[in-house]
Each structure stands twice: as C-alpha cells, then as structure tokens.
Design an enzyme around this catalytic site. Sequence first.
Site, PDB file in Angstrom:
ATOM      1  N   HIS A 296      14.800 -36.245 -26.780  1.00 39.21           N
ATOM      2  CA  HIS A 296      14.296 -36.658 -25.728  1.00 39.21           C
ATOM      3  C   HIS A 296      12.705 -37.293 -25.815  1.00 39.21           C
ATOM      4  O   HIS A 296      12.350 -38.123 -25.211  1.00 39.21           O
ATOM      5  CB  HIS A 296      14.199 -35.607 -24.592  1.00 39.21           C
ATOM      6  CG  HIS A 296      15.345 -35.184 -24.213  1.00 39.21           C
ATOM      7  ND1 HIS A 296      16.044 -34.034 -23.787  1.00 39.21           N
ATOM      8  CD2 HIS A 296      16.798 -35.981 -24.206  1.00 39.21           C
ATOM      9  CE1 HIS A 296      17.522 -34.119 -23.357  1.00 39.21           C
ATOM     10  NE2 HIS A 296      17.794 -35.441 -23.875  1.00 39.21           N
TER      11      HIS A 296
ATOM     12  N   HIS B  25      26.708 -40.990 -23.292  1.00 41.00           N
ATOM     13  CA  HIS B  25      27.369 -39.575 -23.157  1.00 41.00           C
ATOM     14  C   HIS B  25      26.233 -38.946 -22.240  1.00 41.00           C
ATOM     15  O   HIS B  25      25.354 -38.407 -22.754  1.00 41.00           O
ATOM     16  CB  HIS B  25      27.713 -39.004 -24.446  1.00 41.00           C
ATOM     17  CG  HIS B  25      28.705 -39.544 -25.259  1.00 41.00           C
ATOM     18  ND1 HIS B  25      28.711 -40.751 -25.598  1.00 41.00           N
ATOM     19  CD2 HIS B  25      29.744 -38.952 -25.497  1.00 41.00           C
ATOM     20  CE1 HIS B  25      29.634 -41.002 -26.486  1.00 41.00           C
ATOM     21  NE2 HIS B  25      30.536 -39.958 -26.249  1.00 41.00           N
TER      22      HIS B  25
ATOM     23  N   GLY C  39      32.455 -43.375 -22.876  1.00 41.93           N
ATOM     24  CA  GLY C  39      31.304 -44.250 -23.116  1.00 41.93           C
ATOM     25  C   GLY C  39      31.620 -45.073 -24.348  1.00 41.93           C
ATOM     26  O   GLY C  39      30.892 -46.308 -24.026  1.00 41.93           O
TER      27      GLY C  39
ATOM     28  N   ASP D  69      24.952 -40.348 -27.718  1.00 47.82           N
ATOM     29  CA  ASP D  69      24.793 -38.976 -27.860  1.00 47.82           C
ATOM     30  C   ASP D  69      25.910 -38.168 -27.506  1.00 47.82           C
ATOM     31  O   ASP D  69      25.822 -37.264 -26.691  1.00 47.82           O
ATOM     32  CB  ASP D  69      23.513 -38.887 -26.906  1.00 47.82           C
ATOM     33  CG  ASP D  69      23.038 -37.414 -26.905  1.00 47.82           C
ATOM     34  OD1 ASP D  69      23.305 -36.651 -28.029  1.00 47.82           O
ATOM     35  OD2 ASP D  69      22.703 -36.836 -25.849  1.00 47.82           O
TER      36      ASP D  69
HETATM   37  N1  SAM Z   1      22.748 -37.378 -23.191  1.00 49.46           N
HETATM   38  C1  SAM Z   1      22.749 -36.152 -22.603  1.00 49.46           C
HETATM   39  C2  SAM Z   1      21.173 -35.743 -22.803  1.00 49.46           C
HETATM   40  O1  SAM Z   1      20.664 -36.066 -23.719  1.00 49.46           O
HETATM   41  O2  SAM Z   1      20.786 -34.908 -21.723  1.00 49.46           O
HETATM   42  C3  SAM Z   1      23.655 -35.145 -23.306  1.00 49.46           C
HETATM   43  C4  SAM Z   1      24.842 -35.527 -23.475  1.00 49.46           C
HETATM   44  S1  SAM Z   1      26.069 -34.010 -24.589  1.00 49.46           S
HETATM   45  C5  SAM Z   1      25.419 -34.104 -26.007  1.00 49.46           C
HETATM   46  C6  SAM Z   1      27.379 -35.035 -24.324  1.00 49.46           C
HETATM   47  C7  SAM Z   1      28.200 -35.117 -23.264  1.00 49.46           C
HETATM   48  O3  SAM Z   1      29.215 -36.467 -23.509  1.00 49.46           O
HETATM   49  C8  SAM Z   1      28.953 -34.081 -22.572  1.00 49.46           C
HETATM   50  O4  SAM Z   1      28.369 -34.014 -21.060  1.00 49.46           O
HETATM   51  C9  SAM Z   1      30.562 -34.651 -22.430  1.00 49.46           C
HETATM   52  O5  SAM Z   1      30.999 -34.119 -21.362  1.00 49.46           O
HETATM   53  C10 SAM Z   1      30.433 -35.982 -22.653  1.00 49.46           C
HETATM   54  N2  SAM Z   1      31.469 -36.686 -23.199  1.00 49.46           N
HETATM   55  C11 SAM Z   1      32.296 -36.064 -24.297  1.00 49.46           C
HETATM   56  N3  SAM Z   1      33.121 -37.253 -24.663  1.00 49.46           N
HETATM   57  C12 SAM Z   1      32.685 -38.332 -23.979  1.00 49.46           C
HETATM   58  C13 SAM Z   1      33.151 -39.640 -24.009  1.00 49.46           C
HETATM   59  N4  SAM Z   1      34.135 -40.112 -24.924  1.00 49.46           N
HETATM   60  N5  SAM Z   1      32.464 -40.548 -23.060  1.00 49.46           N
HETATM   61  C14 SAM Z   1      31.607 -40.156 -22.266  1.00 49.46           C
HETATM   62  N6  SAM Z   1      31.216 -38.944 -22.303  1.00 49.46           N
HETATM   63  C15 SAM Z   1      31.659 -37.929 -23.145  1.00 49.46           C
END
Ligand code: SAM
Length: 281
Positions: free
Chosen positions: A19, A42, A145, A165
């Site tokens: 971040h 993500h 994503g 991410d």
């Molecule tokens: N970017 C966020 C942050 O920094 O606050 C944190 C993201 S977290 C590491 C990963 C997220 O991706 C999770 O909420 C998960 O549910 C979601 N996720 C998992 N596979 C995904 C996909 N193929 N496409 C989109 N989201 C996905």
Amino acid sequence: MLSYRHAFHAGNHADVLKHAVVVHLLRHLCQKDKAFWYIDTHAGAGVYSLVDGYATKTGESETGIERLWGLRDLPSFLKDYVNEIRALNSDGTLNFYPGSPYLAWRLMREQDRARLFELHSTEIDLLRHNFRDAGRRAILYEGDGFDGIIKLLPPPPRRALVLIDPSYEDKRDYARTLNCLEESLKRFATGTYAVWYPQVTRLESQRFPDQLKRVQPKNWLHVSLTVSKPPVDGFGLFGSGMFVVNPPYTLVAALKEALPYLVDKLGQDGKAAFKLEHRGD
Ligand code: SAM
C-alpha cells in the site's frame, strides 16, 4: 471454492509494503491534470475493521501498520502512506485499515476512474457497500480480474495504474499473473503495473521475480521486504515483494530511504532484509 479473506491479513507487513508503493504510484499519477484509471484485478472488500471480526483472530496488523502507527520519524514515503491510514481513523485510534481500492479512491480526482474486480461473493458485497456513494466514477465487477482486465485495455485516457494482487493460495495464480501481465502489456504497454507477490517456502514464489523480469525485460522495479527467516514448518508468509512496470523515476529514491527503516521497524529476527533492483530502457 474461494477460502481466502483479506480481512485476516489486513494491515500486515505485506500490506504495508504494497500500500505504501500504491500510494506513491497514485501520487505520481496525480501530478498531471490528465485523467487516469485505477484498475484493481483483485480488489478485496475495500475497508477492514482491525478491532472486530477476522482481523482480531490473527492479529496480523501487529506485524505491520501497528508498528508504524505511533512513529514520528517516518521517512516521507511512509509518512505519506501512514497519513492515509490516519485519515480513515480520524479519532486517532487505529480501528480501521483501508484496502487498495479505498486508498486509491481517496487519492483520485473528479476526472479519474476506478475499475475494481472481485470474485468472492461476500467480498464483492462488502466492496459494493463501501463504494455505495461512489457513483459512476467507480465500476465494480463481480468476476475474474485476470480475464476481466483484458477487455478494459487500453483505458480511454491512456494513463492507468493496474494493481494485480491475487492471494496465491491457489498456485495457479503465479502463472495466471504472468499471463495477465503479458497480455495486458500487449494491449497497453505504457501503463503502470504493480504486481504483488508473497515470500513463502514454495518454488513458485522463489522463481517468480525472475519470471516477471522475463515478461518485462526493461522499465521495471523490483522491491522485496523479508521480515524473518522462513518458518521451519514451511507454512506462512515471511515477506513479500512488488514488481512495478513503468515505475515513476521517484520510486527508487523513496524506497532507498524507506527500506532500511522498514527492516528496522518490521523485522522480526536477524534475517530481516530488503532487496531493491531496477532496470530502465
Ligand atoms: N487488493 C486488495 C488490497 O490490497 O486491499 C487485497 C486483495 S486480496 C490479496 C485478493 C482478493 O482477490 C480476495 O478478496 C479474493 O477473494 C479475490 N480473488 C481471488 N481470485 C480472484 C480472481 N480470479 N479475480 C478477482 N478476484 C479474485
């Protein structure tokens, strides 16, 4: 079946590195009036409570933001990031931690747009709730994503920060991230891309930085922050890294100043260390 919930990890050492870099990249984009898009492949839930729910079960923010929260001698790169966390906790108590979409949203201007992907049905509902007042400047997609971003590129203003991410709990995320970056660069070579990855005792994680460099052999910056030696049982996160494509020239100097400080404050044992490398044209 998706089991990962970012709330368990909100504000940990990996979120601090990720971040702080994201805030710096956004600030740089804001230096020109021309609009940009912020694309989060993500997105997660957007905002997390540190005082109830999942975060309290793990206490991971103690490895990250809590160690920086009260410090007054922060290097400017970190001060800028911590000030954003302070803005969300205006009573001076660290109760909430912003996810990447929320951080971006606070820094974006009227002319900028957010495009946020989230696959988990509970997380997208929370994200929708947290962005309920955003209007048409933010579009939230319930879906994948990695695939979804391809249809958005190049973005109309031809300026964007893309954050990739994933959680990497599914080891296919490594290959999917490489492919996503490669396909995205074919469509939009001049964008700024920030790829986060975990340091874990898994071969995929260890070879990942070199694979990223093969996708984008020039104009990249790679930073990693290791907070401890690898766990003996082989499980758990002992650091993280960010690979930034087309980084602003200011990022190297900012990180050079901040990384020794982060090792000092977030390091958990004598193996804490950082790596900073970059390549231009
Ligand atoms: N970017 C966020 C942050 O920094 O606050 C944190 C993201 S977290 C590491 C990963 C997220 O991706 C999770 O909420 C998960 O549910 C979601 N996720 C998992 N596979 C995904 C996909 N193929 N496409 C989109 N989201 C996905």
